[in-house]
Design a protein around this motif. Structure first.
Motif, PDB file in Angstrom:
ATOM      1  N   ARG A 512      -4.731   0.912 -17.485  1.00 24.50           N
ATOM      2  CA  ARG A 512      -2.910   0.928 -16.534  1.00 24.50           C
ATOM      3  C   ARG A 512      -3.910   1.455 -14.884  1.00 24.50           C
ATOM      4  O   ARG A 512      -3.241   0.932 -14.242  1.00 24.50           O
ATOM      5  CB  ARG A 512      -2.406   1.799 -16.897  1.00 24.50           C
ATOM      6  N   LYS A 513      -4.572   1.691 -14.737  1.00 27.91           N
ATOM      7  CA  LYS A 513      -4.239   2.594 -13.940  1.00 27.91           C
ATOM      8  C   LYS A 513      -5.676   1.734 -13.172  1.00 27.91           C
ATOM      9  O   LYS A 513      -5.612   1.458 -11.735  1.00 27.91           O
ATOM     10  CB  LYS A 513      -5.615   3.963 -12.998  1.00 27.91           C
ATOM     11  N   SER A 514      -7.033   0.898 -13.983  1.00 24.75           N
ATOM     12  CA  SER A 514      -7.409   0.223 -13.021  1.00 24.75           C
ATOM     13  C   SER A 514      -8.551  -0.574 -14.134  1.00 24.75           C
ATOM     14  O   SER A 514      -8.705   0.167 -14.928  1.00 24.75           O
ATOM     15  CB  SER A 514      -8.681   1.070 -12.568  1.00 24.75           C
ATOM     16  N   PHE A 515      -8.581  -1.930 -13.683  1.00 22.68           N
ATOM     17  CA  PHE A 515      -9.394  -2.765 -14.782  1.00 22.68           C
ATOM     18  C   PHE A 515     -10.838  -2.477 -14.588  1.00 22.68           C
ATOM     19  O   PHE A 515     -11.087  -2.361 -15.734  1.00 22.68           O
ATOM     20  CB  PHE A 515      -8.998  -3.664 -13.994  1.00 22.68           C
ATOM     21  N   GLU A 516     -11.551  -1.290 -13.603  1.00 28.96           N
ATOM     22  CA  GLU A 516     -13.164  -1.343 -13.674  1.00 28.96           C
ATOM     23  C   GLU A 516     -13.250   0.044 -14.222  1.00 28.96           C
ATOM     24  O   GLU A 516     -13.992   0.066 -14.653  1.00 28.96           O
ATOM     25  CB  GLU A 516     -13.737  -1.532 -11.887  1.00 28.96           C
ATOM     26  N   LYS A 517     -12.234   1.102 -14.283  1.00 25.26           N
ATOM     27  CA  LYS A 517     -12.078   2.486 -14.722  1.00 25.26           C
ATOM     28  C   LYS A 517     -11.863   2.411 -15.351  1.00 25.26           C
ATOM     29  O   LYS A 517     -10.090   3.253 -14.909  1.00 25.26           O
ATOM     30  CB  LYS A 517     -12.052   3.028 -13.012  1.00 25.26           C
ATOM     31  N   PRO A 518     -11.604   2.139 -16.593  1.00 25.72           N
ATOM     32  CA  PRO A 518     -10.620   2.704 -18.032  1.00 25.72           C
ATOM     33  C   PRO A 518     -10.465   4.121 -18.440  1.00 25.72           C
ATOM     34  O   PRO A 518     -11.293   4.820 -18.002  1.00 25.72           O
ATOM     35  CB  PRO A 518     -11.199   2.221 -19.111  1.00 25.72           C
TER      36      PRO A 518
END
Ligand code: PG9
Length: 609
Positions: A512-518
Motif C-alpha cells: 500500500r505504501k511502496s511496491f518496492e518495499k512491502p
C-alpha cells in the motif's frame, strides 16, 4: 528473393528456402540470421499477381507461425497488397536460440553485442529489405498480446524502414498490471498455466489438470511453495523468477517498457478492448507514455468493447452483452486497414482521431481529440451504511463500517464454478462480462449500490477506489469491482437485474505504501488503500444503478494472501494461511469512496457504425 544482394559473410547467406504457391500468394519459409548468428524461422507470403512494389506487414510470435498465413489470406488487408511476414521468436518452434519470457527484459544498451526483440525485429527488417524482391522499402508491424508486445519492442530503436506499428493489447509491465501480477497480487491461474504452456518445451503445451474445476485443483494445491516442490521441480525459468522476485525490483523494472517510451518516430495505433481479460493496462499505458512525447500527432488510441483480441471476430457481442453493431469488422476494415495503407502505401487521406473509443452502455463509437477528456470532472461516489452509494459524503450518524471474515480456505471465486483451465474450455474469454450476481450474496463480499440513476453518468477517464479499511491480520488483499446493474424490468427480459463488471482490480495490502518495499499491516488499524481501476468510457444509463463490490479473495485468478505477513508469499507454507476479520469504513473520518472522472456533457458521437 532477389539474387543481386549477395551476402559477403557465411552467416549472412540466405539459407535454404522452401516455396509453395497457394491461394493467391507464394509462401517461402526461410531461416533469417540475426546479428549474433542465431537464425529465426520466418514465413514470407508474396502476392502472386502484383506488378507494384509492396510494403511488408510483419508479425513476430512465440506461439508458432504454422497456420498464421490462413488468417491473412482471407483478411481485408490481403486484398490491399502486402508482403506478409511471420516469424517465430528465439527458442520457440523452429527458431534457434533460447527463449526467455519477454526476452528477459530490454537488452543492456551499453553492450554492443546485446540482443533482444528490438534488435531481432531490426535485423529481420534489414534482411527482408535486401532479400525480398519488389518491396517498396517500407515495413509495418502489428500483433496482439505477446506479438503486440513484440511490435512495441520494435519501436524502441526502430529500423528506419519501419513506418507504421500497431501494438494491440500489449503488456507494458508484468508486475504492475498485465498477465502475471496486478498491484503485487499474483495472477495464479494465468501465471501457472502460461508458464507451463510456454516452458514445458518449444511448442505450446496445455497443462493437464486431473480436475475439471480448477478452483478445486488450486485450492488442493495449497501454498505457492508447493508448485516447485510437487510440480515444476525448479525447471520453469519464469516460475523461478516469480519466486525470486516477489516485489517490484530491478528485474521487473528493467522488463517494463516505461523508461524507453520516451520518443515516437513511428506512427503507432494502440489498440485494446474494455473487457480485456489479460492485458488491459498495458496498451493504455503505452498510449499514455507515448502521448507525452507525441509532438507530431503520430500516436493514436482505439478501444472497442472487446475481450483480449476480440477485434479479430465480428465483435457484435461478448457473452450476453450485445453491442449493436459488428465492431470488430468495423475496426479491421475502417481503422486498421486504412492506417497501414496510408503509412505504407500513401493511400487515402487518414482521418484517424486522437482517440476513437467505443462507449459501452450506450453502444456507440465516440472520437475525442484529447483523452482522458479535457473537461471531465472528478466526482467522489461514497460508501454508506445500509450498503448504499451516493455522491454525498457520509454523516456522523451513520454506522462506521461493514465487516466480513475472509477465509483463504474458502475464497471468493472470480467466476461461476466450474472454473475450467484458462485456455481449455469455455469461460476464460468472457468471464469479465459474466453476471456478477453469482457472488453478491456471499458473506465475504460487501456490495454497495446507488439508487436507480436519474440521468446518464458517462465515465470519461480514470476510475480509482479509495478504501479506508482494517484487517485483524498482518497482510491482506483488497479487491474492488465496479458494476453496472441493469434495471429489474429491462427491455431484454433475460438481462433484467444483470450485473456487468466495468472494471475490477486487486491491491496486495503489503504494497500500500511502496511496491518496492512491502510492509506488514498493523492489525485492526484503519489505513487508506488506493486502487487504480484504469480508464473507462462507460455510460451508466438512466434507470441503472452503480454497484461496488469489495472482497479479499478472487480465486484462482488471484492467489490467496496468507493474511499473515511472510517475507515472500511464493515461499509461504500451508500453515501460514489464516482467516481474518475485515472492516471497510464509511465514516466522515474514513470515507471509503470511488473517484470517477465524469463527462459533463455528451461527447461527439461517431454513430454506432
Ligand atoms: N496475454 C498473453 C501474454 C503476453 C505477454 C506475456 C505473457 C502472456 C498473450 O495472449 O500473448
Amino acid at each position: 528473393m532477389s539474387q543481386d544482394s549477395a551476402p559477403k559473410k557465411e552467416k549472412d547467406k540466405a539459407p535454404a528456402q522452401k516455396q509453395e504457391k497457394k491461394s493467391g500468394f507464394t509462401k517461402t519459409e526461410v531461416m533469417i540470421p540475426m546479428r549474433d548468428g542465431v537464425k529465426l524461422n520466418t514465413m514470407i507470403l508474396v502476392p502472386n499477381d502484383t506488378t507494384e512494389k509492396l510494403p511488408f506487414l510483419m508479425q513476430r510470435t512465440p506461439y508458432g507461425i504454422g497456420g498464421a498465413d490462413l488468417g491473412v489470406r482471407f483478411g481485408p488487408m490481403a486484398k490491399e497488397g502486402y508482403i506478409f511476414v511471420f516469424q517465430d521468436v528465439r527458442g520457440r518452434f523452429k527458431s534457434e536460440g533460447i527463449f526467455a519470457m519477454m526476452s528477459a527484459g530490454v537488452r543492456d544498451r551499453k553492450d554492443p553485442k546485446g540482443t533482444d526483440d528490438t534488435t531481432d525485429a531490426y535485423d529481420t527488417i534489414e534482411w527482408l529489405l535486401k532479400n525480398v524482391e519488389n518491396n517498396n522499402g517500407r515495413v509495418g508491424i502489428y500483433g496482439v498480446s505477446y506479438p503486440g508486445w513484440l511490435a512495441a519492442m520494435a519501436l524502441l530503436d526502430p529500423h528506419p524502414a519501419l513506418k507504421a506499428a500497431s501494438p494491440q493489447s500489449s503488456p507494458i509491465d508484468q508486475w504492475m498490471g498485465d498477465d502475471f501480477r496486478h498491484n503485487g497480487a499474483f495472477r495464479l491461474s494465468y501465471g501457472f498455466e502460461y508458464t507451463a504452456m510456454m516452458e514445458t518445451d518449444k511448442t505450446n503445451q496445455l497443462y493437464k489438470f486431473d480436475k475439471l474445476d480448477t478452483y478445486d485443483w488450486y485450492l488442493k494445491l495449497g501454498a505457492l511453495s508447493n508448485v516447485n516442490e510437487r510440480l515444476f521441480k525448479n525447471k520453469m525459468p519464469t516460475w523461478n523468477n516469480f519466486v525470486k522476485h516477489p516485489d517490484y525490483d530491478a528485474f521487473w523494472r528493467d522488463q517494463a517498457l516505461v523508461p524507453y517510451l520516451n520518443k515516437i518516430t513511428v506512427p503507432t495505433l494502440n489498440v485494446t478492448g474494455w473487457f480485456d481479460q489479460e492485458d488491459f493496462r498495458g496498451p493504455l499505458k503505452i498510449y499514455e507514455y507515448l502521448e507525452k512525447v507525441d509532438k507530431d500527432n503520430k500516436n493514436f488510441l482505439v478501444v472497442g468493447p472487446w475481450n483480449h483480441g476480440g477485434w479479430g471476430g465480428a465483435g457484435s457481442s461478448l457473452g450476453k452483452i450485445d453491442f449493436g453493431s459488428a465492431t470488430g469488422t468495423y475496426f479491421r476494415e475502417k481503422i486498421q486497414a486504412p492506417f497501414f495503407a496510408y503509412y505504407l502505401k500513401d493511400k487515402g487521406d487518414l482521418k484517424q482521431p486522437e482517440a476513437l473509443l467505443f462507449q459501452t452502455g450506450s453502444n456507440k463509437w465516440v472520437s475525442h481529440d484529447k483523452w482522458p477528456v479535457k473537461n471531465a470532472i472528478t466526482k467522489k461516489l461514497y460508501f454508506h451504511s445500509d450498503r448504499k452509494l451516493s455522491f454525498n459524503a457520509p454523516e456522523a450518524n451513520e454506522t462506521e463500517f461493514d465487516g466480513y471474515r475472509s477465509d483463504p480456505n474458502n475464497p471468493v471465486p472470480y467466476r461461476p464454478r466450474p472454473i475450467r483451465a484458462t485456455y481449455q474450455g469455455p469461460g476464460w474469454s468472457d468471464w469479465v462480462v459474466q453476471d456478477q450476481r453469482f457472488n453478491d450474496h456471499r458473506p465475504d463480499v460487501l456490495t454497495y449500490q446507488t439508487e436507480p440513476l436519474e440521468e446518464d453518468i458517462v465515465i470519461g477517464g480514470s476510475i480509482t477506489a479509495k478504501l479506508f479499511a482494517a484487517t485483524s491480520g498482518t497482510d491482506s488483499d483488497w479487491m474492488v469491482r465496479i458494476i453496472d446493474v441493469y434495471p429489474e424490468s429491462y427491455r431484454q427480459p433475460d438481462m433484467s437485474g444483470y450485473q456487468l463488471m466495468i472494471s475490477g482490480e486487486p491491491l496486495r495490502g503489503r504494497y500500500r505504501k511502496s511496491f518496492e518495499k512491502p510492509e506488514p499491516i498493523v492489525p485492526n488499524q484503519v489505513e487508506e488503500y488506493s486502487i487504480d481501476l484504469h480508464w473507462n468510457h462507460h455510460c451508466f444509463q438512466k434507470g441503472h444503478r452503480i454497484m461496488v463490490q469489495v472482497s479479499s479473495t478472487w480465486f484462482p485468478v488471484i492467489d490467496r494472501n496468507p493474511q499473515k505477513y511472510v517475507p515472500n508469499i511464493f515461499e509461504a507454507k500451508d500453515s501460514d494461511f489464516q482467516a481474518a476479520d475485515q472492516k471497510v469504513y464509511h465514516s466522515p473520518k474514513a470515507p471509503s469512496h470511488m473517484e470517477l472522472m465524469i463527462m459533463p456533457n455528451e461527447p461527439k458521437a461517431v454513430g454506432s457504425r
